[in-house]
Write an enzyme that holds these catalytic residues in place. Structure first.
Site, PDB file in Angstrom:
ATOM      1  N   GLY A 237      41.329  27.470  35.723  1.00  0.00           N
ATOM      2  CA  GLY A 237      40.112  28.221  35.480  1.00  0.00           C
ATOM      3  C   GLY A 237      40.346  29.711  35.349  1.00  0.00           C
ATOM      4  O   GLY A 237      41.448  30.218  35.584  1.00  0.00           O
TER       5      GLY A 237
ATOM      6  N   THR B  47      39.357  32.376  37.052  1.00  0.00           N
ATOM      7  CA  THR B  47      39.744  33.158  38.230  1.00  0.00           C
ATOM      8  C   THR B  47      41.197  32.891  38.594  1.00  0.00           C
ATOM      9  O   THR B  47      41.921  33.794  39.023  1.00  0.00           O
ATOM     10  CB  THR B  47      38.821  32.854  39.419  1.00  0.00           C
ATOM     11  OG1 THR B  47      37.467  33.041  39.010  1.00  0.00           O
ATOM     12  CG2 THR B  47      39.102  33.780  40.593  1.00  0.00           C
TER      13      THR B  47
ATOM     14  N   GLY C  93      34.574  22.314  35.692  1.00  0.00           N
ATOM     15  CA  GLY C  93      34.093  22.952  34.477  1.00  0.00           C
ATOM     16  C   GLY C  93      35.183  23.114  33.433  1.00  0.00           C
ATOM     17  O   GLY C  93      34.915  23.119  32.232  1.00  0.00           O
TER      18      GLY C  93
ATOM     19  N   GLU D 108      43.305  18.523  40.071  1.00  0.00           N
ATOM     20  CA  GLU D 108      42.968  19.437  41.163  1.00  0.00           C
ATOM     21  C   GLU D 108      42.752  18.665  42.459  1.00  0.00           C
ATOM     22  O   GLU D 108      43.188  19.096  43.530  1.00  0.00           O
ATOM     23  CB  GLU D 108      41.730  20.239  40.784  1.00  0.00           C
ATOM     24  CG  GLU D 108      41.985  21.246  39.672  1.00  0.00           C
ATOM     25  CD  GLU D 108      40.724  21.853  39.087  1.00  0.00           C
ATOM     26  OE1 GLU D 108      40.843  22.813  38.311  1.00  0.00           O
ATOM     27  OE2 GLU D 108      39.613  21.355  39.400  1.00  0.00           O
TER      28      GLU D 108
ATOM     29  N   LYS E 284      29.121  32.258  42.347  1.00  0.00           N
ATOM     30  CA  LYS E 284      29.381  30.823  42.563  1.00  0.00           C
ATOM     31  C   LYS E 284      28.807  30.312  43.881  1.00  0.00           C
ATOM     32  O   LYS E 284      28.824  29.092  44.134  1.00  0.00           O
ATOM     33  CB  LYS E 284      30.895  30.558  42.546  1.00  0.00           C
ATOM     34  CG  LYS E 284      31.626  31.111  41.333  1.00  0.00           C
ATOM     35  CD  LYS E 284      31.145  30.525  40.033  1.00  0.00           C
ATOM     36  CE  LYS E 284      31.990  31.034  38.869  1.00  0.00           C
ATOM     37  NZ  LYS E 284      31.517  30.523  37.571  1.00  0.00           N
TER      38      LYS E 284
END
Length: 221
Positions: A29, A31, A96, A103, A121
């Site tokens: 992702g 971040t 997402g 994961e 979030k």
């Protein structure tokens, strides 16, 4: 302060949790991309990493980190990843970016899951973000029918999305998840589901979240 700046801020803070020796688990992702950039600039040496996606593997190798096959790793200390939603009880929605199964595997192998997010979030109740479910393609329509019954939500196939595992993603909209563990178990029991993007049976131990005043830390008691 922009969301991009908030992501960079929390990515820098996550460096404090990187083991100086041993294996690091790394998620996926936007971040996490910032985290890998900061890891590369930090000069911190790690013995190797396990990665949740092809993209993450490429980025780690680009900064000189050896990426290991999880099958060759019995376990490790720290897994660092983002989330699409985080509730006050350390339950998460992830997926997402369509990497939820890998994961979840890496999370199960780690002693500590450190979740890094910006303040947007954080939610009181999971479900405003559509809940991703990875499904085997030949069972997709049956899974969708069962998801309607089990969740009461609106399952929608994510168009043009094939996971690194060769599967598809169904996003369930219109949920208010008051019992994340029960819903995680119920969805995972549907034949054809690979896994659901609810991380409740194993949520985060630490949540780092950035806001304009800095990075805040929540730790599970």
């Amino acid at each position: 302060m922009t969301q991009d700046e908030l992501k960079t801020m929390v990515a820098k803070a996550a460096l404090d949790y990187v083991p100086r020796k041993g294996i690091l688990g790394v998620g996926s992702g936007s971040t996490v991309v910032k985290f890998i950039e900061q890891l590369g600039k930090s000069g911190i040496h790690i013995d190797g990493a396990v990665s949740s996606s092809v993209k993450t593997t490429h980025l780690l190798e680009k900064i000189g980190v050896e990426v290991l096959d999880p099958n060759d790793v019995e376990g490790y200390d720290v897994y660092i990843d983002g989330a699409d939603e985080v509730d006050p009880n350390f339950n998460l929605i992830k997926g997402g970016g369509a990497c939820l199964t890998r994961e979840k595997i890496l999370t199960s192998m780690a002693s500590k899951f450190v979740c890094i997010v910006d303040k947007s979030k954080l939610v009181d109740t999971l479900g405003a973000f559509p809940l991703p479910v990875e499904v085997i393609p030949m069972g997709r329509e049956q899974v969708i029918r069962q998801l309607r019954k089990v969740t009461g939500g609106d399952p929608v196939l994510r168009k043009g999305c094939i996971t690194d595992n060769g599967c598809q993603i169904v996003d369930v909209r219109g949920l208010e998840i008051t019992d994340p563990i029960a819903l995680e178990d119920a969805i995972n029991a549907i034949p054809g589901v690979v896994t659901v993007g609810l991380f409740a049976r194993r949520g985060a131990e630490v949540v780092l979240y950035s806001e304009e005043d800095g990075v805040q830390v929540r730790k599970r008691a």
